[in-house]
Every structure is written in C-alpha cells, then in structure tokens.
Scaffold this motif. Structure first.
Motif, PDB file in Angstrom:
ATOM      1  N   CYS A  55      42.081  36.612  40.840  1.00 20.46           N
ATOM      2  CA  CYS A  55      42.478  37.683  39.924  1.00 20.46           C
ATOM      3  C   CYS A  55      43.080  38.827  40.744  1.00 20.46           C
ATOM      4  CB  CYS A  55      41.249  38.154  39.148  1.00 20.46           C
ATOM      5  SG  CYS A  55      41.561  39.430  37.943  1.00 20.46           S
ATOM      6  N   THR A  56      42.561  39.011  41.948  1.00 24.24           N
ATOM      7  CA  THR A  56      43.106  40.025  42.861  1.00 24.24           C
ATOM      8  C   THR A  56      44.599  39.781  43.071  1.00 24.24           C
ATOM      9  OG1 THR A  56      40.962  40.175  43.955  1.00 24.24           O
ATOM     10  CG2 THR A  56      42.871  40.956  45.213  1.00 24.24           C
ATOM     11  N   ASP A  57      44.964  38.536  43.342  1.00 19.43           N
ATOM     12  CA  ASP A  57      46.380  38.177  43.536  1.00 19.43           C
ATOM     13  C   ASP A  57      47.193  38.431  42.264  1.00 19.43           C
ATOM     14  OD1 ASP A  57      46.481  37.494  46.134  1.00 19.43           O
ATOM     15  OD2 ASP A  57      46.675  35.334  45.832  1.00 19.43           O
ATOM     16  N   THR A 180      31.548  33.230  39.744  1.00 22.19           N
ATOM     17  CA  THR A 180      30.629  33.976  38.871  1.00 22.19           C
ATOM     18  C   THR A 180      31.142  34.079  37.434  1.00 22.19           C
ATOM     19  OG1 THR A 180      31.757  35.953  39.649  1.00 22.19           O
ATOM     20  CG2 THR A 180      29.623  35.459  40.665  1.00 22.19           C
ATOM     21  N   LYS A 181      32.349  33.573  37.170  1.00 26.13           N
ATOM     22  CA  LYS A 181      32.943  33.741  35.839  1.00 26.13           C
ATOM     23  C   LYS A 181      32.586  32.555  34.924  1.00 26.13           C
ATOM     24  CE  LYS A 181      34.834  37.572  37.232  1.00 26.13           C
ATOM     25  NZ  LYS A 181      34.354  37.665  38.601  1.00 26.13           N
ATOM     26  N   ASN A 182      32.838  32.728  33.618  1.00 28.20           N
ATOM     27  CA  ASN A 182      32.449  31.685  32.645  1.00 28.20           C
ATOM     28  C   ASN A 182      33.115  30.349  32.987  1.00 28.20           C
ATOM     29  OD1 ASN A 182      31.603  34.114  31.537  1.00 28.20           O
ATOM     30  ND2 ASN A 182      31.916  33.439  29.433  1.00 28.20           N
ATOM     31  N   HIS A 318      25.810  46.431  39.645  1.00 26.56           N
ATOM     32  CA  HIS A 318      27.217  46.019  39.610  1.00 26.56           C
ATOM     33  C   HIS A 318      28.097  47.007  40.353  1.00 26.56           C
ATOM     34  CE1 HIS A 318      30.366  43.513  37.217  1.00 26.56           C
ATOM     35  NE2 HIS A 318      30.345  43.240  38.491  1.00 26.56           N
ATOM     36  N   TYR A 319      29.194  47.481  39.717  1.00 21.01           N
ATOM     37  CA  TYR A 319      30.197  48.239  40.464  1.00 21.01           C
ATOM     38  C   TYR A 319      29.671  49.557  41.004  1.00 21.01           C
ATOM     39  CZ  TYR A 319      33.323  45.187  37.742  1.00 21.01           C
ATOM     40  OH  TYR A 319      33.938  44.121  37.164  1.00 21.01           O
ATOM     41  N   ILE A 320      30.243  49.942  42.134  1.00 27.19           N
ATOM     42  CA  ILE A 320      30.049  51.275  42.698  1.00 27.19           C
ATOM     43  C   ILE A 320      31.341  52.018  42.337  1.00 27.19           C
ATOM     44  CG2 ILE A 320      29.616  52.573  44.828  1.00 27.19           C
ATOM     45  CD1 ILE A 320      27.428  50.486  44.305  1.00 27.19           C
TER      46      ILE A 320
HETATM   47  C1  LIG Z   1      37.192  43.609  36.704  1.00 25.35           C
HETATM   48  C2  LIG Z   1      37.522  42.729  37.875  1.00 25.35           C
HETATM   49  N1  LIG Z   1      38.792  42.650  38.305  1.00 25.35           N
HETATM   50  C3  LIG Z   1      39.150  41.869  39.332  1.00 25.35           C
HETATM   51  C4  LIG Z   1      38.222  41.093  39.986  1.00 25.35           C
HETATM   52  C5  LIG Z   1      38.657  40.230  41.133  1.00 25.35           C
HETATM   53  O1  LIG Z   1      38.589  38.881  40.827  1.00 25.35           O
HETATM   54  P1  LIG Z   1      38.821  37.764  41.949  1.00 25.35           P
HETATM   55  O2  LIG Z   1      37.530  37.612  42.684  1.00 25.35           O
HETATM   56  O3  LIG Z   1      39.211  36.537  41.175  1.00 25.35           O
HETATM   57  O4  LIG Z   1      39.929  38.238  42.816  1.00 25.35           O
HETATM   58  C6  LIG Z   1      36.887  41.122  39.593  1.00 25.35           C
HETATM   59  C7  LIG Z   1      35.883  40.323  40.284  1.00 25.35           C
HETATM   60  O5  LIG Z   1      34.803  40.081  39.864  1.00 25.35           O
HETATM   61  C8  LIG Z   1      36.518  41.967  38.509  1.00 25.35           C
HETATM   62  O6  LIG Z   1      35.245  42.066  38.089  1.00 25.35           O
END
Ligand SMILES: Cc1ncc(COP(=O)(O)O)c(C=O)c1O
Length: 375
Positions: A55-57, A180-182, A318-320
């Motif tokens: 998802c980062t890409d 970790t995703k569905n 979870h997130y910081i």
């Molecule tokens: C909201 C959100 N965006 C992007 C990402 C990044 O996903 P990936 O690990 O597939 O790059 C994550 C990862 O958990 C996320 O929670």
C-alpha cells in the motif's frame, strides 16, 4: 499465547503459486495479476486497478500521479500510518495534519476546510478500521476548492459508504494486503484509479516509466522510457497467493464478522464505565478489520495490556500521531491534536484472525471483564 494476528491461509495458495511458477511467466502483470485486478474492477466498480508490492508503493504512485512537488500542501489525519504521509513528503510536500473525530479515529471532516490554502493539492482520507470517512462532505469540500481526494483504504476491503465500496470514491485509492489485513499475501497492495484521466500514466509509472504495458497489449511495437516511474508491480508468485485469498473473501469476512460480534456482545457493558467501543456510523458498514477498546487513560491501557499478557493474550496499541513524531515535529505548525492523541494513548486492539475459535474470544472477553471487575 493468543497472538494479536495469525495470517489466514485458504489452503489453495501453494497450488496457485506452483501454477504461476510453471506458467513460464513469474514476473509481474501476468495471469494472476490480471485476475486480481479484474476482481477489484468487477466487484467494486474501480475503473482501473493496478497491483503493487505494498500500500506504501500505491500511495507513492498517487503522489507521482498528482504531480506533487516542493511546497504543495496535503491534508490528512495525524492518526495514521507513516506511509500515508511519507509518500507525499518524498515528493517535497508539506503535510497539514487534521485531528480525528470524537466518536471514531477517522479524520474530522468538519475541521478540513479551515486547513485549505492556495497551496493545498489534495485531501487524503484514511478509513480507519475499515469504517468509512464522511465522504460526501469531504468530496464537496474538495470539489469547491478543486482538490484531489485519495482514499487510503489500506484496511478498507469489502466495506461501504452509503452503498459505495471504499476505494471506489476518491480520484485515487490504495489498499494493503500486508499479512495483518483481511485479505493478504504477506506484503502487497493495490492502486485503484477512479478518475479515468490517470489510467494511462499510472500504467507507465507502474512499469518503471515505460510504456511496457501498452507493448504487451500490442498497442506499440517497442517500449520506451516515456515518463518517471519505478518498479511498483509485484511478481506472479505474490499475486497467485493473493488470488487464492480473494476467492475466499466471503468465508473470511463471515468469520471475521462473527468474531467481531462476539467481542462486541461480550464487552458492551464497558460503555457504562466510559470505555469506548468501535462506532459504526449509519453511513458506513463494518468489514470487521479490527476490534478495539478506548481505555479511559494511557495508564489504564498499559495496565490492561500487561494484565492480558499475564493471561497469555497479546493485545496491542496502534498509531503514534505523526504531527509530533520525531521526524515531523519541527515541520508541523503549533496546532495540537487532542483527539488523535487520545487514540494514540488509549486505543487498544484485540486479537482478530480467522482461525480464532469462540473459546479464545470468550477467554479474551472474560479477562477484560475481570480486569474491569465486572464479572
Ligand atoms: C492506513 C495505512 N496506510 C498504509 C499502510 C501501509 O501498508 P503496507 O504495509 O501495505 O505498505 C498501512 C499499514 O498498515 C496503514 O494502516
């Protein structure tokens, strides 16, 4: 120990990987890539889907497609994963963070408009826990100010906003298939293109800045370097794995939803004590990506994590927040994000994976109720 996550396997993954290996085309954009992309286009009405290695890409592709450059401003929630911001910072953007909603961690749409300046290029929404942001409001703000909307639907597969699939609403959207995703393939992602004008260039950026995808389709007789790009496409080994998961989407979702419901019924008494539970607005559906509690303080959350660990249960925060992270603190303006900070300090995620059995869920519920002395 009950782990926080255990990637689910349908059992078909290795057979499909074997098929990919023996097909003679193991690199990207082969049969399994096309099958997965078609799945998203057909089921969610996405105009063009492109699989990526994460998802980062896919988010980095969004920043390239929107021509983000030095000095552009991007509005997004502070309570999100680092990649949502990093993808745009890589292109020189300044991130204008927005606080979350009181009833759930999504971006507070009522606070967006005041953050817009002549430099603003896009609003990035994150559908936290697969629960939709208030998209109509966000789309109308974007339309009024001529901004792009990108949905970070990393957690949003098979979830809807007023009947519209998440990932099909913004100009662009991204999904994650991290373990970790569905639906997962270890590491993986997808770029969803809903505004047709981005399709041609997206394929070029995806293929290292070349028109190789058009070449494979026989539309050009040799392929050239035509734009900037990178190697964003996954191999057929990954996409074969992913397709095996997509075929079982319904079974996976049914089990996840059942676990989620069991949690909710088990701990709903906690609301009376002032503990927060996931809130699904009327306009949204629940894809059971996550079950969380919002403790009354950070201290209470730490104690609850310890209590669960002593009872062999791994629950995690979870997130910081990104606005006061070591990297961005100096670049952020002085605005505080009290609600996002509350989620940073108090939100606790419980184990949720397909192979969990009812007894394990009951055991977790029992230990939580014991901690709050309401058994
Ligand atoms: C909201 C959100 N965006 C992007 C990402 C990044 O996903 P990936 O690990 O597939 O790059 C994550 C990862 O958990 C996320 O929670």
């Amino acid at each position: 120990m009950i782990p926080f996550n255990k990637p689910f396997l349908t059992g078909i993954e290795t057979a499909y990987i074997e098929q990919a290996v023996h097909s003679g085309k193991i690199s990207g954009n082969g049969m399994f890539t096309k099958k997965c992309q078609h799945f998203f286009e057909k089921n969610y009405g996405i105009k063009k889907a492109l699989l990526t290695t994460s998802c980062t890409d896919a988010l980095e592709m969004c920043a390239l497609l929107l021509n983000i450059k030095e000095g552009d401003e991007i509005i997004m929630p502070s309570y999100t994963f680092v990649s949502t911001a990093n993808a745009f910072v890589l292109r020189g953007a300044k991130i204008i963070f927005c606080d979350s909603k009181r009833d759930q961690p999504n971006i507070d749409e009522t606070k967006i408009e005041r953050l817009i300046s002549p430099k603003t290029k896009a609003i990035i929404v994150v559908h936290y826990a697969g629960v939709a942001c208030e998209m109509d409001t966000i789309l109308s703000i974007a339309k009024k100010h001529k901004l792009f909307v990108v949905e970070d639907a990393a957690q949003g597969i098979e979830s809807y906003y007023k009947g519209r699939p998440l990932g099909s609403i913004g100009h662009l959207a991204t999904f994650s298939f991290h373990e970790t995703k569905n639906i997962q393939c270890g590491e993986g992602g997808l770029l969803a293109i809903n505004d047709k004008k981005f399709i041609e260039r997206a394929e070029i950026i995806w293929e290292k800045g070349t028109n190789r995808a058009a070449f494979w389709r026989g539309e050009v007789n040799k392929y050239n370097w035509v734009d900037i790009g990178s190697s964003f496409l996954p191999s057929e080994i990954n996409t074969a794995f992913l397709y095996a998961q997509l075929e079982e989407l319904e079974t996976i979702q049914n089990r996840r939803k059942s676990i989620w419901e069991q949690y909710y019924k088990g701990v709903d008494k906690l609301i009376e004590l002032g503990i927060g539970l996931p809130y699904i607005p009327e306009y949204a559906t629940n894809n059971a990506h996550m079950f969380y509690l919002i403790c009354r303080s950070g201290k209470e959350r730490t104690k609850l994590i310890e209590h669960l660990k002593e009872n062999e249960i791994n629950a995690v925060f979870h997130y910081i927040c990104l606005h006061d992270s070591p990297y961005y603190k100096e670049k952020h303006d002085v605005r505080e994000m009290p609600i996002a900070k509350k989620y940073e300090n108090c939100l606790l995620r419980l184990p949720l994976w397909v192979d969990m059995n009812d007894k394990e869920v009951d055991l977790i519920v029992h230990n939580i109720l014991k901690f709050y002395k309401i058994l």
